[in-house]
Design a protein around this motif. Structure first.
Motif, PDB file in Angstrom:
ATOM      1  N   THR A 205       0.831  -1.209   0.000  1.00 29.09           N
ATOM      2  CA  THR A 205       0.000   0.000   0.000  1.00 29.09           C
ATOM      3  C   THR A 205       0.860   1.252   0.000  1.00 29.09           C
ATOM      4  O   THR A 205       0.581   2.220  -0.720  1.00 29.09           O
ATOM      5  CB  THR A 205      -0.926   0.011   1.230  1.00 29.09           C
ATOM      6  N   ALA A 206       1.938   1.247   0.817  1.00 22.80           N
ATOM      7  CA  ALA A 206       2.815   2.419   0.916  1.00 22.80           C
ATOM      8  C   ALA A 206       3.459   2.745  -0.419  1.00 22.80           C
ATOM      9  O   ALA A 206       3.511   3.912  -0.836  1.00 22.80           O
ATOM     10  CB  ALA A 206       3.891   2.164   1.970  1.00 22.80           C
ATOM     11  N   VAL A 207       3.955   1.734  -1.112  1.00 27.57           N
ATOM     12  CA  VAL A 207       4.612   1.978  -2.400  1.00 27.57           C
ATOM     13  C   VAL A 207       3.603   2.493  -3.422  1.00 27.57           C
ATOM     14  O   VAL A 207       3.892   3.412  -4.198  1.00 27.57           O
ATOM     15  CB  VAL A 207       5.311   0.697  -2.910  1.00 27.57           C
ATOM     16  N   ASN A 208       2.407   1.934  -3.432  1.00 31.34           N
ATOM     17  CA  ASN A 208       1.369   2.414  -4.341  1.00 31.34           C
ATOM     18  C   ASN A 208       1.004   3.862  -4.046  1.00 31.34           C
ATOM     19  O   ASN A 208       0.758   4.656  -4.968  1.00 31.34           O
ATOM     20  CB  ASN A 208       0.126   1.527  -4.258  1.00 31.34           C
ATOM     21  N   LEU A 209       0.955   4.238  -2.767  1.00 32.18           N
ATOM     22  CA  LEU A 209       0.680   5.630  -2.405  1.00 32.18           C
ATOM     23  C   LEU A 209       1.763   6.553  -2.945  1.00 32.18           C
ATOM     24  O   LEU A 209       1.480   7.642  -3.451  1.00 32.18           O
ATOM     25  CB  LEU A 209       0.582   5.765  -0.881  1.00 32.18           C
ATOM     26  N   ALA A 210       3.023   6.102  -2.846  1.00 32.53           N
ATOM     27  CA  ALA A 210       4.137   6.907  -3.353  1.00 32.53           C
ATOM     28  C   ALA A 210       4.061   7.039  -4.870  1.00 32.53           C
ATOM     29  O   ALA A 210       4.264   8.120  -5.427  1.00 32.53           O
ATOM     30  CB  ALA A 210       5.464   6.288  -2.936  1.00 32.53           C
ATOM     31  N   VAL A 211       3.753   5.922  -5.552  1.00 35.00           N
ATOM     32  CA  VAL A 211       3.704   5.912  -7.016  1.00 35.00           C
ATOM     33  C   VAL A 211       2.532   6.722  -7.553  1.00 35.00           C
ATOM     34  O   VAL A 211       2.658   7.459  -8.530  1.00 35.00           O
ATOM     35  CB  VAL A 211       3.630   4.454  -7.538  1.00 35.00           C
ATOM     36  N   LEU A 212       1.381   6.609  -6.899  1.00 35.13           N
ATOM     37  CA  LEU A 212       0.147   7.182  -7.448  1.00 35.13           C
ATOM     38  C   LEU A 212      -0.206   8.573  -6.921  1.00 35.13           C
ATOM     39  O   LEU A 212      -1.052   9.264  -7.498  1.00 35.13           O
ATOM     40  CB  LEU A 212      -1.021   6.228  -7.177  1.00 35.13           C
ATOM     41  N   SER A 213       0.398   8.975  -5.803  1.00 34.07           N
ATOM     42  CA  SER A 213       0.053  10.288  -5.251  1.00 34.07           C
ATOM     43  C   SER A 213       1.265  11.159  -4.939  1.00 34.07           C
ATOM     44  O   SER A 213       1.137  12.359  -4.713  1.00 34.07           O
ATOM     45  CB  SER A 213      -0.773  10.128  -3.968  1.00 34.07           C
ATOM     46  N   GLY A 214       2.470  10.560  -4.890  1.00 30.11           N
ATOM     47  CA  GLY A 214       3.666  11.339  -4.615  1.00 30.11           C
ATOM     48  C   GLY A 214       3.784  11.812  -3.182  1.00 30.11           C
ATOM     49  O   GLY A 214       4.512  12.765  -2.897  1.00 30.11           O
TER      50      GLY A 214
END
Length: 393
Positions: A205-214
């Protein structure tokens, strides 16, 4: 330090009660401080001004330079940063970062010098040693700024006669090259993530948050479920996890632009739904106060998240456009460059990332060759629409 004389009293032009004291600065010049009492009655005004006198003398006694010329650079810089923290001029995480920088790049070199004995030659040699060690221009500028502001403070308060940093060439703040991932690199990263982790796990979830929202790593770790509005598909960033001397702690985001609410792209909505389903299956329920990336009431420390990401990137030899190892912060840069490349309006992209529009333009507008090519094409299209104004050879 300032050694104040006795408190004196005088009447102002409108009959107000004024207290004053004299002291001598580091150059031996006589100076005066004064205060006008708020109280109108003489006895109350005298009491108020006596309290002011006591406060100033207490502050002088606790001054880092109380013991004259015996204090070292390490002792004065440490005390100065502690004072800035106690007065609220520095946020806890900023204080931690600055004192850590000082411990690494100031104290080992000039920390044992007497604070009042440092001259411009010592400062120049120190800066040269940092450069010889391979520190970046930005890192050198950071620690120079810490030392310079310390000397400036005590120079302007009259406690020292000169600032040795003012007689050397100021290191320029280096402009780092903004990194990003091309399409194949991003596909590889996401493919490896889905292979290694179950959908909805905290790290996934954390990596997806970084990828998709910065989001910054502290913002990712500080995100709670009540910040995720699945019905309206909105995400609110109002808390971050900071690092301080006593450990991690919840705090407000980085600056005034960092507290924000923005629409989630559809991919992120789906990621959040996976996370919600995962937590409900794990605990049988979900609470809005729980941390999205963590274990219910416990957040994942940002340093743990960075460590996990480094292990993940190392395991798969993940690199960015310039062939350097991908970091968690690389993904934040990637969102920004992708926004520019996709011609997203700067105001919206800046709000999503918690930047000012000016910072977005200065930092990312020229970071990606694909974005530059797109910009040229857009300009060409604009010029072609104004054909009558141009002579086409």
């Amino acid at each position: 330090m300032r050694e104040y004389g006795e408190l004196g009293f005088r009447k102002g032009p409108k009959g107000q009660h004024i207290g004053y004291m004299y002291y001598y600065n580091a150059e031996g010049k006589r100076r005066q401080v004064s205060k006008t009492a708020k109280a109108k009655k003489k006895s109350e005004a005298v009491k108020e001004l006596r309290n002011w006198e006591a406060q100033l003398k207490r502050e002088a006694a606790a001054h880092p330079l109380t013991h004259g010329n015996d204090l070292t650079v390490k002792e004065v810089v440490t005390a100065f940063l502690e004072e800035q923290l106690s007065r609220g001029f520095l946020e806890k995480s900023t204080h931690y970062t600055q004192i850590t920088s000082a411990k690494r790049n100031i104290f080992p070199y000039i920390g044992d010098y007497l604070f009042s004995g440092v001259d411009n030659l010592i400062v120049e040699k120190w800066l040269g040693d940092l450069a010889a060690r391979g520190l970046t221009q930005s890192s050198i500028h950071t620690v120079y700024s810490i030392l310079n502001k310390t000397y400036n403070h005590y120079f302007f308060t009259g406690d020292i006669a000169h600032n040795p940093c003012s007689h050397v060439r100021t290191p320029k703040k280096g402009k780092g090259r903004i990194t990003f991932l091309d399409r194949d690199q991003l596909d590889e990263l996401m493919g490896c993530l889905n292979e290694d982790y179950e959908l909805g796990e905290p790290f996934w979830t954390a990596v997806n948050l970084a990828v998709l929202s910065g989001l910054r790593r502290g913002e990712i770790c500080g995100l709670r479920f009540h910040d995720v509005d699945m019905e309206r598909k909105m995400l609110t960033v109002e808390t971050a996890i900071g690092k301080a001397k006593g450990g991690d702690y919840p705090k407000s985001p980085k600056n005034g632009n960092s507290a924000r609410t923005f629409p989630m792209p559809q991919q992120l909505v789906e990621v959040m739904q996976f996370r919600i389903d995962y937590v409900k299956e794990q605990y049988g329920t979900i609470d809005g106060s729980w941390f999205v990336v963590g274990e219910s009431v416990n957040y994942m420390p940002p340093t743990n998240l960075s460590r996990l990401f480094k292990e993940f990137a190392d395991r798969h030899s993940l690199v960015d456009h310039y062939g350097k190892e991908v970091t968690l912060h690389s993904l934040r840069h990637n969102v920004a460059t992708l926004a520019v490349r996709s011609n997203v309006d700067i105001a919206s992209a800046a709000n999503m990332l918690g930047h000012t529009r000016t910072m977005m333009l200065e930092t990312y507008a020229a970071a990606d060759p694909a974005a530059m090519k797109l910009a040229a094409e857009k300009m060409g299209e604009a010029f072609s629409q104004e054909a009558d104004a141009f002579l086409i050879l």
